[in-house]
Design an enzyme around this catalytic site. Sequence first.
Site, PDB file in Angstrom:
ATOM      1  N   ARG A  14       0.585  -1.102   0.349  1.00  0.00           N
ATOM      2  CA  ARG A  14       0.234   0.011   0.047  1.00  0.00           C
ATOM      3  C   ARG A  14       1.134   1.247  -0.013  1.00  0.00           C
ATOM      4  NH1 ARG A  14      -0.815   4.829   3.238  1.00  0.00           N
ATOM      5  NH2 ARG A  14      -2.753   5.423   3.420  1.00  0.00           N
ATOM      6  N   LEU A  15       0.959   2.230  -1.268  1.00  0.00           N
ATOM      7  CA  LEU A  15       1.722   3.156  -0.826  1.00  0.00           C
ATOM      8  C   LEU A  15       0.971   4.770  -1.383  1.00  0.00           C
ATOM      9  CD1 LEU A  15       2.438   2.207  -4.675  1.00  0.00           C
ATOM     10  CD2 LEU A  15       4.200   1.944  -3.116  1.00  0.00           C
ATOM     11  N   ASP A  16       1.588   4.609   0.464  1.00  0.00           N
ATOM     12  CA  ASP A  16       1.248   5.808   1.307  1.00  0.00           C
ATOM     13  C   ASP A  16       1.778   7.353  -0.112  1.00  0.00           C
ATOM     14  OD1 ASP A  16       0.462   7.379   3.633  1.00  0.00           O
ATOM     15  OD2 ASP A  16       2.379   8.740   3.308  1.00  0.00           O
ATOM     16  N   GLU A  31      -2.754   5.158  -2.323  1.00  0.00           N
ATOM     17  CA  GLU A  31      -3.692   5.737  -1.531  1.00  0.00           C
ATOM     18  C   GLU A  31      -3.022   7.338  -2.704  1.00  0.00           C
ATOM     19  OE1 GLU A  31      -3.555   8.186   2.535  1.00  0.00           O
ATOM     20  OE2 GLU A  31      -2.345   7.489   2.359  1.00  0.00           O
ATOM     21  N   HIS A  80     -16.391   7.095   1.545  1.00  0.00           N
ATOM     22  CA  HIS A  80     -15.692   7.241   3.219  1.00  0.00           C
ATOM     23  C   HIS A  80     -16.718   8.358   2.765  1.00  0.00           C
ATOM     24  CE1 HIS A  80     -14.676   9.203   6.320  1.00  0.00           C
ATOM     25  NE2 HIS A  80     -14.123   7.626   7.273  1.00  0.00           N
ATOM     26  N   HIS A  81     -16.455   9.091   2.700  1.00  0.00           N
ATOM     27  CA  HIS A  81     -16.181  10.579   2.482  1.00  0.00           C
ATOM     28  C   HIS A  81     -18.317  10.332   3.029  1.00  0.00           C
ATOM     29  CE1 HIS A  81     -12.555  11.093   3.398  1.00  0.00           C
ATOM     30  NE2 HIS A  81     -12.608  12.161   1.703  1.00  0.00           N
TER      31      HIS A  81
END
Length: 608
Positions: free
Chosen positions: A256-258, A295, A323-324
């Site tokens: 998972r790439l921040d 991300e 999500h928002h």
Amino acid sequence: MEKPVGAFYQNNKTKFNVWAPHCKQVNVIINDQHKVKLTPDQFGYWEAEVPEAKAGDLYFFELDGKTKRPDPASLSQPEGVHGPSQIVNQESYKWSDSTWKGIPMSEMIMYELHVGTFTSEHNFEGVISKLDHLKELGVNTIEIMPVAQFPGSRNWGYDGVYPFAVQNSYGGVDGLKKLVDHCHQMGIAVVLDVVYNHMGPEGNYLNDFGPYFTDKYSTPWGKALNFDDAYSDQVRAYFLQNALMWLDDFHIDGLRLDAVHAIKDFGARHFLLELSEMATELSERRKVPLTLIGESDLNDNRYISSAEVGGYGLSGQWIDEFHHALHAQLTGEKDGYYSDFGEMHHLAKAYDKTYVYDGIYSPHRKKTFGNSAENNPFSQFVVFSQNHDQVGNRMMGDRLSQLVSYEALKLAAASYLLSPYVPMLYMGEEYAEEKPFQYFVSHTDPDLVEAVRKGRSQEFAYFQKEGLETPDPQSEQTFDDSTLSWNVKAEKSEAMLNFYKKLINIRTQHSAMQSKDRGHCAFQSTEDGLIAMRRTNHDHLLIAIMNFSSSSLDYSLSENPAYSFEVLLDSSSSEYLGPNSNLQTKYAGEDKLSINSESVVVLSMNTP
């Protein structure tokens, strides 16, 4: 010419290689006694083979005869970020996962966890002790927040300064390998969160070695890493080697790439494209699927589209807008970025089109934002009702369990676990954990500690509430308060856990849920609070009806009258401690149902 960097132990000797292009002299000092001179090449690499250097030995690099620093590619920092590096034998661990075939992203049921707060052991062994729980829940992939060495023993992991070193307080190299090995033996994939957009402030000595950073760009965390300026070839190679190490040496199934939008690279061949190509090649060689999840807050499909159409080729991305839209609908919050959401049509569009802002005007950003994701399959997007950012970046770190009703918690779970997207649970939500997840650090620099405290109070001012003080990030109490309770036997916790198990079972076992193509999913919505999700696969049909309003609403099936439907799940049922409902067990294709407030009903068609 790029070379692998670090200390490579093999055949009873160690080869050291470090990139320091501006240094006039580089030595390696082993066990604070034995000094060996390294030889340079024309690209700024310094190397030496030292027969007497063994696995377990400690070492520093000495730069220009005066500055002693740990290895930028250290695999182990047993005394923390300021102490010596340690030689590690990467081949000493005996793996037991030779039959592991991996899990493609489209089939993942993900579960994000933080090693330090997942259990009271605060380490990899603690995670291993809970794998039975995750397996029984139905999870088949864990996503671990960053484990690269950070200062002290308490940190989210995004302050890491040694990308190759596994956090010593978690269990180090062998501890992580043991966790991955155990996961694979239980049929669970492992995705690791990595940070390639910035480095933490304490123990960050990269500038002493060379131009790892550039003045061309800035990020929210300071100077950008150098991916396209002078000397960038060697910096890119450093991070590509890091990714390869996790995927190959540690058998990690994906990264998972921040915040990939903060990887500043305007060269002709983007770093992410090079990384994607490398992962594809390794995947073909190892014959297991390898996943790269970015991300990004740009709503730009370029990151996940193929190179053939000008993309960077990542497997997928986190989709924050889902999500928002969900959070704003459930809580009514309209502060900060939530001001762009809060209406039913936002959530409906998040289901149907993925990007809510897909080239339309964003009032919060005060500009037109995003492009379309309609040519990208649902299976490229990870959705969630909570994650470390959306919980931890609230002032008090409060979870949904503290913000909405018990019935709304169940609705939140169904909203993404039954979606065509890749679902990701956040640790503890499956049993309605009530303890917060707050921001914590354990820095040793007093000035830095004070700066973090002030920054934490200011950064998320829109979440602040009168009469509350921001938890002290440096306090060990903040860390303890964020450690899961594992109170799974309480009545409400047990019922919630059973509800999650049922949802995941429907997702993985029902035939209609197995096709995730956009053409096999349809969504109906009403502004008064209903969303109906229709999933089809050949002759199989499943309908999930979700009521986000505070009152009961009617829903008409409007299907073929010859069809009959069975109620697979009703979140209002007493089995899940709901208020009870008057639903029948079966319905005809044209029947009308009354859906309780804040509830979900799942219907399965019986073939006529």
